[in-house]
Write a protein that holds these residues in place. Structure first.
Motif, short mmCIF file in Angstrom:
data_model
loop_
_atom_site.label_atom_id
_atom_site.label_comp_id
_atom_site.label_asym_id
_atom_site.label_seq_id
_atom_site.Cartn_x
_atom_site.Cartn_y
_atom_site.Cartn_z
N ASP A 28 3.07 4.52 -1.35
CA ASP A 28 2.84 5.16 -2.56
C ASP A 28 3.95 4.89 -3.51
O ASP A 28 5.08 4.65 -3.12
CB ASP A 28 3.12 6.81 -2.01
N ASP A 40 0.74 -1.24 0.15
CA ASP A 40 -0.09 0.08 0.04
C ASP A 40 0.82 1.08 0.07
O ASP A 40 0.36 2.22 0.31
CB ASP A 40 -1.00 0.06 1.15
N VAL A 77 3.72 10.67 -8.37
CA VAL A 77 3.34 9.86 -7.36
C VAL A 77 2.00 9.52 -7.52
O VAL A 77 0.87 10.17 -7.72
CB VAL A 77 3.07 10.72 -5.90
N ARG A 97 10.10 17.30 -0.67
CA ARG A 97 8.99 16.21 -0.52
C ARG A 97 9.58 14.90 -0.05
O ARG A 97 8.87 14.15 0.74
CB ARG A 97 8.65 15.96 -1.88
N ARG A 107 -0.76 7.58 -5.42
CA ARG A 107 -1.09 7.15 -3.94
C ARG A 107 -1.77 5.92 -3.75
O ARG A 107 -2.44 5.66 -4.92
CB ARG A 107 -1.59 8.52 -3.25
N SER A 108 -1.89 5.55 -2.70
CA SER A 108 -2.69 4.29 -2.36
C SER A 108 -4.03 4.57 -2.66
O SER A 108 -4.76 3.52 -3.01
CB SER A 108 -2.28 3.75 -0.87
N ASP A 109 -4.55 5.66 -2.47
CA ASP A 109 -6.02 5.98 -2.71
C ASP A 109 -6.11 6.21 -4.22
O ASP A 109 -7.44 6.59 -4.73
CB ASP A 109 -6.32 7.14 -2.03
N HIS A 121 7.15 5.15 0.77
CA HIS A 121 6.66 5.17 -0.88
C HIS A 121 7.73 4.00 -1.49
O HIS A 121 8.88 3.48 -0.83
CB HIS A 121 7.16 6.53 -1.42
N ASP A 158 -0.09 12.92 -8.02
CA ASP A 158 0.50 14.19 -7.81
C ASP A 158 2.06 14.05 -8.12
O ASP A 158 2.60 13.12 -8.50
CB ASP A 158 0.63 14.33 -6.22
N ASP A 190 6.41 12.89 1.66
CA ASP A 190 5.32 13.57 2.31
C ASP A 190 5.07 12.95 3.54
O ASP A 190 3.76 12.86 3.95
CB ASP A 190 4.18 13.74 1.40
N ARG A 243 5.22 9.60 4.12
CA ARG A 243 4.47 8.54 3.99
C ARG A 243 5.67 7.52 3.50
O ARG A 243 6.29 7.83 2.69
CB ARG A 243 3.33 8.43 3.08
N SER A 285 -4.99 8.92 -5.97
CA SER A 285 -4.78 10.13 -6.46
C SER A 285 -3.29 10.12 -7.15
O SER A 285 -2.54 9.45 -6.96
CB SER A 285 -4.95 10.95 -5.33
#
Length: 453
Positions: free
Chosen positions: A213, A211, A232, A250, A234-236, A271, A240, A267, A269, A238
């Motif tokens: 990023d 999970d 990026v 970052r 992301r796991s959701d 990755h 960026d 950020d 999290r 999204s």
């Protein structure tokens, strides 16, 4: 064996990875409380001895960081220093750099797939053991690696630590006549690469999911290799992006006690960089041949946004990337027209430059500060394995926990599973070992038995 009580699994030296690392797994009452990838190689101090050097030297010096992916270090160094100097590089030179990088992808991925990772899926202890039962396949892998090495030898001057790269381009350009035999070798390699995908697709691959990023470079209309914008997923779901110059803002690095590599967070999290991230971020720009190979292998259609989050399938994604790298190398060779000069002049100037490229194992970032005379006043290298270490440890914890909950394997089986989990990411441990700062704290005992600094 029982879930009650505590277990400590310690592997003192990992096999079939680049560099030296160890593993520690702590289990309490059936719960994995900690999974550690111990990176214990001595710090490399490349940043320190780059300071005070001429701006022309980092491409040659940083190539010595790694014998498997020296081109990645050369290209990232060139990109960062040329950025600091405001140089505009001839598009034909950029194509040749990409061609050289394709050679590194081919040889590195072939090495990992056939000699380091495939034995895990086929129940063999080593590549030598694998050759006893799968001789034809191992020979195919060696031929693939040779094709990548041939590209590096012609464009780089030699396969390990190439010497033909310089700021602005190359010391010497290849001729069309010299590239012609390479095209013949690569056409055979393309067939070998397709067969590699089909072979790997037949492996019994465990189910797993990360999970973290996913961070990779993205480039307009092409699969990013030697340049691009950090992006990026992301796991959701999204997405960026941010400029390369913002990378250090970052991606933050911190020391951990058990590693001479710096742990990174994007950020704040976890990755992951590398093949899974590249496929997720830029898969739609793979060549038609590589996209077809991905679909046939069960990875889905990259043009429709297929994403692979199973670390055990990273070997399959790397095989698809070999198809792409061979295909891309053939495209560049076919359209090659030698530029007028082998390099663009890069006059020195004071400034800070940033560069990032896609090493086989993931995004590699370089930053250099230069004085007006071109002296390097500061340097920073952020290799992919250092960025990936947190995600690798999370994968270890998840995979071990799933196995313990399902059937409580003995230590030998659990050790093998954890080593496989680490090898999923093809870590380049030697690349990752460095400190940016060193703090020494000395203590002494007072007469009352206490301690003070």
């Amino acid at each position: 064996m029982t879930h009650r009580g505590s277990r400590v699994l310690h592997v003192g030296s990992l096999s079939r990875v680049e560099g030296e690392g160890a593993l520690r797994l702590y289990v309490q009452d059936g719960t994995v409380t900690e999974a550690r990838l111990d990176i214990y190689e001595p710090p490399r101090f490349f940043e320190a001895f780059l300071r005070g050097r001429s701006y022309t030297e980092p491409p040659d010096i940083t190539a010595r960081v790694c014998g498997i992916c020296p081109v990645a270090y050369q290209m990232s160094a060139c990109a960062a220093i040329e950025d600091a100097c405001g140089a505009d590089i001839d598009p034909a030179i950029r194509d040749l750099r990409r061609l050289l990088y394709c050679g590194e992808w081919i040889e590195s991925h072939a090495l990992h797939i056939y000699l380091l990772h495939a034995p895990d899926f086929l129940g063999r202890a080593s590549a030598i053991d694998l050759a006893r039962t799968h001789r034809a396949e191992v020979e195919r892998g060696l031929w693939l690696k040779k094709a990548g090495n041939s590209l590096m030898e012609l464009l780089g001057g030699r396969a390990i630590h190439p010497v033909n790269v310089r700021l602005g381009g190359f010391h010497r350009l290849p001729t069309r006549a010299e590239l012609r035999p390479l095209a013949q070798e690569l056409r055979q390699a393309l067939d070998d690469a397709r067969q590699t995908v089909r072979w790997v697709a037949g492996f019994d691959i465990p189910d797993a999911r990360t999970d973290a990023d996913l961070l990779a470079l993205a480039a307009p209309d092409t699969y990013a290799i030697e340049s691009g914008t950090p992006t990026v997923l992301r796991s959701d779901g999204s997405v960026d992006s941010f400029p390369v110059r913002d990378f250090a803002d970052r991606v933050t690095e911190t020391h951990v006690r058990h590693s001479t590599a710096l742990h990174s967070r994007l950020d704040g999290r976890r990755h992951l960089t590398g093949a899974l991230a590249r496929f997720a971020v830029g898969g739609r720009f793979l060549s038609p041949t590589a996209r077809e190979a991905a679909r046939e292998a069960g990875l889905g259609d990259p043009r429709e946004g297929a994403v692979c989050r199973n670390p055990f399938q990273s070997i399959l994604v790397r095989a698809v990337e070999v198809v792409y790298a061979v295909d891309e190398a053939l495209r560049i060779i076919t359209t090659y027209e030698p530029p007028e000069r082998p390099y663009t002049e890069v006059p020195p100037r004071a400034g800070v430059g940033h560069g990032a490229t896609e090493a086989p194992r993931g995004l590699l970032y370089h930053r250099y500060a230069l004085g007006a005379d071109g002296t390097v006043t500061d340097a920073r290298l952020v290799p992919p394995t250092a960025q990936n270490q947190g995600a690798i440890e999370d994968d270890l914890r998840r995979t071990a926990q799933h196995a313990i909950t399902a059937h409580d394997p003995d230590d030998a089986e659990l050790t093998a599973l954890c080593e496989r989990t680490i090898r999923n990411h093809d870590p380049c441990i030697s690349c990752s070992t460095h400190f940016l700062d060193l703090t020494v704290v000395r203590t002494s005992s007072d007469t009352s038995g206490g301690r003070h600094a």
